[in-house]
Write an enzyme that holds these catalytic residues in place. Structure first.
Site, PDB file in Angstrom:
ATOM      1  N   TYR A   1       4.066   2.670  19.313  1.00 11.71           N
ATOM      2  CA  TYR A   1       4.794   3.932  19.170  1.00 11.71           C
ATOM      3  C   TYR A   1       5.264   4.432  20.536  1.00 11.71           C
ATOM      4  CZ  TYR A   1       2.614   3.238  14.726  1.00 11.71           C
ATOM      5  OH  TYR A   1       2.228   2.650  13.551  1.00 11.71           O
TER       6      TYR A   1
ATOM      7  N   LYS B   1      -4.496  -7.281  15.464  1.00  7.00           N
ATOM      8  CA  LYS B   1      -4.415  -5.839  15.254  1.00  7.00           C
ATOM      9  C   LYS B   1      -5.773  -5.279  14.873  1.00  7.00           C
ATOM     10  CE  LYS B   1      -2.329  -2.745  11.967  1.00  7.00           C
ATOM     11  NZ  LYS B   1      -2.067  -2.628  10.598  1.00  7.00           N
TER      12      LYS B   1
ATOM     13  N   SER C   1      -1.672   3.237  15.429  1.00  9.40           N
ATOM     14  CA  SER C   1      -1.518   4.689  15.396  1.00  9.40           C
ATOM     15  C   SER C   1      -2.670   5.439  16.077  1.00  9.40           C
ATOM     16  CB  SER C   1      -1.372   5.151  13.946  1.00  9.40           C
ATOM     17  OG  SER C   1      -2.478   4.735  13.174  1.00  9.40           O
TER      18      SER C   1
ATOM     19  N   ARG D   1      -1.892   6.307   8.131  1.00  9.25           N
ATOM     20  CA  ARG D   1      -1.957   6.582   6.692  1.00  9.25           C
ATOM     21  C   ARG D   1      -1.397   7.957   6.375  1.00  9.25           C
ATOM     22  NH1 ARG D   1      -7.617   3.246   5.860  1.00  9.25           N
ATOM     23  NH2 ARG D   1      -6.666   1.287   6.528  1.00  9.25           N
TER      24      ARG D   1
ATOM     25  N   ARG E   1     -10.549  -0.693   2.675  1.00  7.25           N
ATOM     26  CA  ARG E   1      -9.847  -1.980   2.721  1.00  7.25           C
ATOM     27  C   ARG E   1     -10.753  -3.127   3.184  1.00  7.25           C
ATOM     28  NH1 ARG E   1      -5.130   0.314   1.669  1.00  7.25           N
ATOM     29  NH2 ARG E   1      -3.931   1.597   3.120  1.00  7.25           N
TER      30      ARG E   1
ATOM     31  N   GLU F   1      -8.561 -17.333  10.444  1.00  5.27           N
ATOM     32  CA  GLU F   1      -7.401 -16.639   9.841  1.00  5.27           C
ATOM     33  C   GLU F   1      -6.101 -17.074  10.524  1.00  5.27           C
ATOM     34  OE1 GLU F   1      -6.799 -14.793   7.362  1.00  5.27           O
ATOM     35  OE2 GLU F   1      -8.587 -13.742   6.714  1.00  5.27           O
TER      36      GLU F   1
ATOM     37  N   CYS G   1       0.806  -1.235   0.000  1.00  3.24           N
ATOM     38  CA  CYS G   1       0.000   0.000   0.000  1.00  3.24           C
ATOM     39  C   CYS G   1       0.838   1.283   0.000  1.00  3.24           C
ATOM     40  CB  CYS G   1      -1.007   0.006   1.141  1.00  3.24           C
ATOM     41  SG  CYS G   1      -0.278  -0.086   2.782  1.00  3.24           S
TER      42      CYS G   1
ATOM     43  N   LYS H   1      -6.223  -9.133  11.204  1.00  2.00           N
ATOM     44  CA  LYS H   1      -6.135  -7.689  11.005  1.00  2.00           C
ATOM     45  C   LYS H   1      -7.506  -7.184  10.584  1.00  2.00           C
ATOM     46  CE  LYS H   1      -3.662  -4.186   8.355  1.00  2.00           C
ATOM     47  NZ  LYS H   1      -2.538  -3.940   7.439  1.00  2.00           N
TER      48      LYS H   1
END
Ligand code: PBG
Length: 327
Positions: free
Chosen positions: A313, A248, A274, A205, A217, A233, A122, A195
């Site tokens: 982060y 996530k 984020s 982004r 998405r 998954e 992406c 995800k």
């Protein structure tokens, strides 16, 4: 016994007692710090919606890696902002691509650092989707080849772990086979197995300049209402040879994290994304919450739910807080 008052409060009377009986402990080794690498030299550009997070040129990323290592960070995950984008994401698997350069520079600057690379398209495609697009469709099987090439090229640059995040079916198997065929059988795969399509990726982004140019998405990332599908998954990626399974985003998926932890014997990672970071930062900037305590509470909860590894982060600040005995 019946006329006795049971007193759990006995063990809460001092910080010493609370620490003695604490069930969940964070350790600095569980944290992974994301870095966003961009073209140029001497670039250190703060991301508007993520105070304390930067776009870093390769030289700055290397410097950041060395200083993070000195501060106790033992693993990084690298994302790239290429010079140019195209339909086939060629920057993702270029020998001299931005992430490939960063891997080599980080390896020189911090030789003991564990280097993880995000394996996705992406950030490298003009349309900003995680796979190949034709007539508005995101094509699964054609994307696998490009994802496999990306992983091999990142591993050849020296990544210890590749982390496929495109949510294409079969991506872990395709990447494992390609790595093995290139004599990179020692490189591990940390799969973004579970995800969800999430609003909490918004600030990323901006950081990675990877917002989709059309649509969203949801045709490849999971629907937030599903937990049985999450196990499916995880099962597929387990069967395809993933070494680490990731869930996530983290704090809105603690139940899923717990299920994956209980069902699989692989290490489990959680990505504190984020938007989860930005929310704490924004509220703290207004004086509405205590940032340090909100951070500690969030990261401890992610660990309590079963994460062995936490990508955040906040990695540096968390390790700092650990050193100061704040956890
Ligand atoms: C790439 C990727 C994304 C994130 C990690 N890898 C963005 C997305 O899927 O839209 C999000 C990380 C974050 O929000 O911190 N596909």
């Amino acid at each position: 016994m019946s006329d006795l008052i049971h007193r759990p409060r006995r063990l809460r009377q001092s910080s010493g007692l609370r620490a003695l009986v604490r069930e969940t402990r964070l350790v600095s080794e569980c944290f992974v710090l994301p870095l966003f690498v961009c073209p140029g030299e001497g670039v250190r550009r703060e991301i508007n919606s993520m105070p304390g997070v930067y776009n870093l040129s390769v030289d700055e990323a290397a410097r950041e890696a060395a200083s993070a290592y000195d501060a106790g960070v033992r693993a990084l995950i690298l994302f790239g902002l290429p010079e140019t984008k195209d339909e086939t994401a060629s920057g993702a698997y270029a020998r001299d691509g931005i992430v490939q350069q960063a891997v080599r520079a980080v390896r020189r600057a911090a030789p003991e650092m564990t280097i993880i690379t995000d394996t996705c398209l992406c950030e490298y495609t003009t349309h900003g989707h995680c796979g190949v697009v034709r007539e508005g469709e995101i094509l699964n099987d054609e994307s696998l080849e490009l994802l496999a090439r990306t992983a091999v090229s990142q591993a050849e640059a020296g990544a210890d772990i590749v982390a496929p995040s495109a949510m294409m079916d079969g991506q872990v198997g395709a990447i494992r086979a390609a790595l093995d065929a290139s004599r990179l059988e020692h490189v591990a795969v940390m799969s973004y197995a579970v995800k969800y399509a999430s609003a909490f990726y918004g600030p990323f982004r901006e950081a990675a300049a990877s917002a989709p140019a059309f649509g969203d998405r949801r045709s490849y990332q999971m629907d937030i209402g599903n937990s049985r599908e999450a196990l499916r998954e995880a099962e597929l990626d387990y069967a395809e040879g993933a070494d680490i399974l990731m869930v996530k985003p983290a704090s809105v998926c603690l139940d899923v994290l717990r299920s994956v932890r209980d069902r699989y014997d692989l290490p489990v990672a959680a990505y504190h994304v984020s938007g989860e970071y930005a929310m704490i930062k924004a509220a703290a900037a207004r004086g509405w919450i205590d940032e340090r305590r909100a951070m500690i509470e969030t990261l401890t909860s992610i660990r309590r739910a079963g994460a062995d590894i936490i990508i955040t982060y906040y990695a540096r600040e968390a390790i700092n807080a650990l050193k100061n005995g704040e956890f």
